[in-house]
Design a protein around this motif. Structure first.
Motif, PDB file in Angstrom:
ATOM      1  N   LYS A 150      15.054 -13.342  -0.891  1.00  5.38           N
ATOM      2  CA  LYS A 150      15.925 -12.981  -2.017  1.00  5.38           C
ATOM      3  C   LYS A 150      15.484 -13.656  -3.310  1.00  5.38           C
ATOM      4  O   LYS A 150      15.886 -13.234  -4.397  1.00  5.38           O
ATOM      5  N   ARG A 151      14.665 -14.687  -3.204  1.00  2.02           N
ATOM      6  CA  ARG A 151      14.190 -15.393  -4.394  1.00  2.02           C
ATOM      7  C   ARG A 151      12.946 -14.750  -5.019  1.00  2.02           C
ATOM      8  O   ARG A 151      12.533 -15.148  -6.111  1.00  2.02           O
ATOM      9  N   ARG A 152      12.348 -13.820  -4.344  1.00  2.00           N
ATOM     10  CA  ARG A 152      11.136 -13.202  -4.878  1.00  2.00           C
ATOM     11  C   ARG A 152      11.433 -12.491  -6.193  1.00  2.00           C
ATOM     12  O   ARG A 152      12.432 -11.786  -6.321  1.00  2.00           O
ATOM     13  N   LEU A 153      10.539 -12.673  -7.139  1.00  2.00           N
ATOM     14  CA  LEU A 153      10.724 -12.103  -8.469  1.00  2.00           C
ATOM     15  C   LEU A 153      10.677 -10.584  -8.451  1.00  2.00           C
ATOM     16  O   LEU A 153      11.490  -9.914  -9.094  1.00  2.00           O
ATOM     17  N   VAL A 154       9.696 -10.029  -7.760  1.00  2.00           N
ATOM     18  CA  VAL A 154       9.494  -8.581  -7.799  1.00  2.00           C
ATOM     19  C   VAL A 154      10.416  -7.915  -6.779  1.00  2.00           C
ATOM     20  O   VAL A 154      10.130  -7.879  -5.578  1.00  2.00           O
ATOM     21  N   ASN A 155      11.541  -7.429  -7.263  1.00  2.00           N
ATOM     22  CA  ASN A 155      12.526  -6.738  -6.445  1.00  2.00           C
ATOM     23  C   ASN A 155      12.999  -5.512  -7.223  1.00  2.00           C
ATOM     24  O   ASN A 155      12.591  -5.298  -8.374  1.00  2.00           O
ATOM     25  N   PRO A 156      13.818  -4.649  -6.652  1.00  2.00           N
ATOM     26  CA  PRO A 156      14.217  -3.428  -7.355  1.00  2.00           C
ATOM     27  C   PRO A 156      14.858  -3.665  -8.718  1.00  2.00           C
ATOM     28  O   PRO A 156      14.593  -2.917  -9.673  1.00  2.00           O
ATOM     29  N   ALA A 157      15.689  -4.695  -8.830  1.00  2.00           N
ATOM     30  CA  ALA A 157      16.339  -4.965 -10.113  1.00  2.00           C
ATOM     31  C   ALA A 157      15.330  -5.369 -11.174  1.00  2.00           C
ATOM     32  O   ALA A 157      15.416  -4.933 -12.332  1.00  2.00           O
ATOM     33  N   PHE A 158      14.362  -6.197 -10.795  1.00  2.00           N
ATOM     34  CA  PHE A 158      13.343  -6.620 -11.746  1.00  2.00           C
ATOM     35  C   PHE A 158      12.484  -5.435 -12.171  1.00  2.00           C
ATOM     36  O   PHE A 158      12.162  -5.278 -13.359  1.00  2.00           O
ATOM     37  N   VAL A 159      12.104  -4.590 -11.237  1.00  2.00           N
ATOM     38  CA  VAL A 159      11.275  -3.428 -11.554  1.00  2.00           C
ATOM     39  C   VAL A 159      12.009  -2.494 -12.514  1.00  2.00           C
ATOM     40  O   VAL A 159      11.422  -1.976 -13.468  1.00  2.00           O
ATOM     41  N   VAL A 188       8.848  -1.455  -3.610  1.00  2.00           N
ATOM     42  CA  VAL A 188       9.907  -1.383  -4.619  1.00  2.00           C
ATOM     43  C   VAL A 188       9.425  -0.716  -5.906  1.00  2.00           C
ATOM     44  O   VAL A 188      10.186   0.014  -6.552  1.00  2.00           O
ATOM     45  N   ILE A 189       8.160  -0.938  -6.275  1.00  2.00           N
ATOM     46  CA  ILE A 189       7.640  -0.282  -7.481  1.00  2.00           C
ATOM     47  C   ILE A 189       7.454   1.206  -7.217  1.00  2.00           C
ATOM     48  O   ILE A 189       7.781   2.052  -8.049  1.00  2.00           O
ATOM     49  N   GLY A 190       6.924   1.529  -6.030  1.00  2.00           N
ATOM     50  CA  GLY A 190       6.725   2.925  -5.693  1.00  2.00           C
ATOM     51  C   GLY A 190       8.019   3.706  -5.580  1.00  2.00           C
ATOM     52  O   GLY A 190       8.036   4.930  -5.788  1.00  2.00           O
ATOM     53  N   ALA A 191       9.119   3.013  -5.282  1.00  2.00           N
ATOM     54  CA  ALA A 191      10.410   3.689  -5.136  1.00  2.00           C
ATOM     55  C   ALA A 191      11.099   3.922  -6.472  1.00  2.00           C
ATOM     56  O   ALA A 191      12.074   4.684  -6.532  1.00  2.00           O
ATOM     57  N   ASP A 192      10.629   3.276  -7.535  1.00  2.00           N
ATOM     58  CA  ASP A 192      11.264   3.448  -8.841  1.00  2.00           C
ATOM     59  C   ASP A 192      10.690   4.698  -9.516  1.00  2.00           C
ATOM     60  O   ASP A 192       9.487   4.760  -9.775  1.00  2.00           O
ATOM     61  N   PRO A 193      11.535   5.677  -9.843  1.00  2.00           N
ATOM     62  CA  PRO A 193      11.023   6.931 -10.406  1.00  2.00           C
ATOM     63  C   PRO A 193      10.407   6.789 -11.789  1.00  2.00           C
ATOM     64  O   PRO A 193       9.750   7.714 -12.265  1.00  2.00           O
ATOM     65  N   PHE A 195       8.031   4.806 -12.532  1.00  2.00           N
ATOM     66  CA  PHE A 195       6.644   4.355 -12.441  1.00  2.00           C
ATOM     67  C   PHE A 195       5.779   5.303 -11.608  1.00  2.00           C
ATOM     68  O   PHE A 195       6.238   5.912 -10.650  1.00  2.00           O
ATOM     69  N   THR A 196       4.512   5.361 -12.000  1.00  2.00           N
ATOM     70  CA  THR A 196       3.472   5.982 -11.189  1.00  2.00           C
ATOM     71  C   THR A 196       2.588   4.868 -10.661  1.00  2.00           C
ATOM     72  O   THR A 196       1.990   4.119 -11.441  1.00  2.00           O
ATOM     73  N   LEU A 197       2.510   4.740  -9.350  1.00  2.00           N
ATOM     74  CA  LEU A 197       1.807   3.633  -8.712  1.00  2.00           C
ATOM     75  C   LEU A 197       0.347   3.990  -8.476  1.00  2.00           C
ATOM     76  O   LEU A 197       0.030   5.058  -7.948  1.00  2.00           O
ATOM     77  N   ASP A 198      -0.546   3.075  -8.872  1.00  3.53           N
ATOM     78  CA  ASP A 198      -1.974   3.258  -8.624  1.00  3.53           C
ATOM     79  C   ASP A 198      -2.254   2.928  -7.152  1.00  3.53           C
ATOM     80  O   ASP A 198      -1.912   1.832  -6.690  1.00  3.53           O
ATOM     81  N   PRO A 199      -2.872   3.825  -6.400  1.00  2.03           N
ATOM     82  CA  PRO A 199      -3.119   3.544  -4.978  1.00  2.03           C
ATOM     83  C   PRO A 199      -4.196   2.479  -4.744  1.00  2.03           C
ATOM     84  O   PRO A 199      -4.274   1.910  -3.651  1.00  2.03           O
ATOM     85  N   ASN A 224      -4.161  -8.692  -3.339  1.00  3.99           N
ATOM     86  CA  ASN A 224      -3.780  -7.324  -3.687  1.00  3.99           C
ATOM     87  C   ASN A 224      -3.332  -7.273  -5.140  1.00  3.99           C
ATOM     88  O   ASN A 224      -2.521  -8.100  -5.573  1.00  3.99           O
ATOM     89  N   ASP A 225      -3.873  -6.312  -5.898  1.00  6.42           N
ATOM     90  CA  ASP A 225      -3.388  -6.034  -7.233  1.00  6.42           C
ATOM     91  C   ASP A 225      -2.557  -4.750  -7.172  1.00  6.42           C
ATOM     92  O   ASP A 225      -3.032  -3.724  -6.697  1.00  6.42           O
ATOM     93  N   VAL A 226      -1.318  -4.848  -7.621  1.00  9.26           N
ATOM     94  CA  VAL A 226      -0.406  -3.703  -7.605  1.00  9.26           C
ATOM     95  C   VAL A 226      -0.163  -3.297  -9.064  1.00  9.26           C
ATOM     96  O   VAL A 226       0.457  -4.053  -9.817  1.00  9.26           O
ATOM     97  N   LEU A 227      -0.679  -2.147  -9.431  1.00 11.15           N
ATOM     98  CA  LEU A 227      -0.642  -1.701 -10.825  1.00 11.15           C
ATOM     99  C   LEU A 227       0.129  -0.387 -10.915  1.00 11.15           C
ATOM    100  O   LEU A 227      -0.130   0.542 -10.147  1.00 11.15           O
TER     101      LEU A 227
END
Length: 231
Positions: A150-159, A188-193, A195-199, A224-227
């Motif tokens: 729950k402490r991780r920065l990158v979560n749905p709310a942050f995205v 979580v990034i891929g689930a946010d409409p 954003f377009t996620l780079d594979p 891993n780089d997630v862009l």
């Protein structure tokens, strides 16, 4: 707008009321202490002031927020390689701020500003919607234990917050050497409409290898780089 007024909040989900980073103690050498004493006022952004790109940088170049700039090695290299991109580097550890400031002065950079504060809080409270060209999150604390996820920065709310603050075409770029965290980032990034996620999850040539990253690679970690790009 008066300095004591906050940016009106946007209709994005609030982040979790937990701290996403661990405060660590560190020592600074004399040179960095002198850099802080002599030059911080020229490059510092106070946490209680709104992000005004022209006022901070004196031009209309795009602005990227880096959350957790560490000791600043990658920040300096990327800023020097792209002088037409302004970087606001947020870091909570004073030794990191001192190291980055020393590098700014030594290299004569004019496109970097320093924020000694929680970058997520600043993004929430002091950055207007559709302001930033990019947000960088390189090697945030992975919080590997399940009870700490729950402490991780990158979560749905942050995205969602980042999506609101980015201009159309702006980028969210995350990097981690903890593979389960990378999978969470992709999910979580891929689930946010917005954003377009780079594979492609390999490190792009323009992102330097960080000091922390080298330690992970020496231990056999996979980076891993997630862009993603804002639609």
């Amino acid at each position: 707008m008066p300095e004591n007024e906050r940016v009106s909040p946007s209709p994005v989900p609030p982040g979790p009321p937990v701290q996403s980073f661990k405060l660590r103690r560190g020592r600074m050498g004399v040179v960095r202490q002198e850099a802080l004493a002599e030059h911080l006022g020229r490059f510092e952004v106070r946490p209680d002031t709104d992000l005004d790109p022209r006022a901070l940088f004196g031009d209309d170049n795009p602005v990227v927020l880096e959350i957790g700039s560490g000791m600043g090695d990658a920040t300096l290299e990327m800023a020097q390689a792209a002088p037409d991109v302004n970087v606001l580097a947020a870091e909570v550890h004073t030794p990191g701020i001192g190291a980055l400031l020393q590098g700014i002065v030594e290299r004569g950079l004019t496109n970097v500003r320093l924020l000694e504060a929680d970058g997520r809080a600043y993004l929430t409270e002091r950055v207007r919607p559709a302001t930033l060209a990019g947000v960088r999150v390189y090697f945030p604390d992975p919080w590997p234990k399940a009870r700490h996820h729950k402490r991780r920065l990158v979560n749905p709310a942050f995205v969602a917050l980042v999506a609101d603050r980015l201009v159309a075409g702006g980028t969210l770029h995350c990097a981690t050497d903890w593979e389960p965290y990378a999978e969470q980032m992709v999910e979580v990034i891929g689930a946010d409409p917005a954003f377009t996620l780079d594979p492609d999850r390999s490190r792009p040539s323009w992102r330097p290898v960080t000091r922390f990253e080298r330690r992970g690679l020496d231990l056999g970690h996979v980076v891993n780089d997630v862009l993603a790009r804002r639609r």
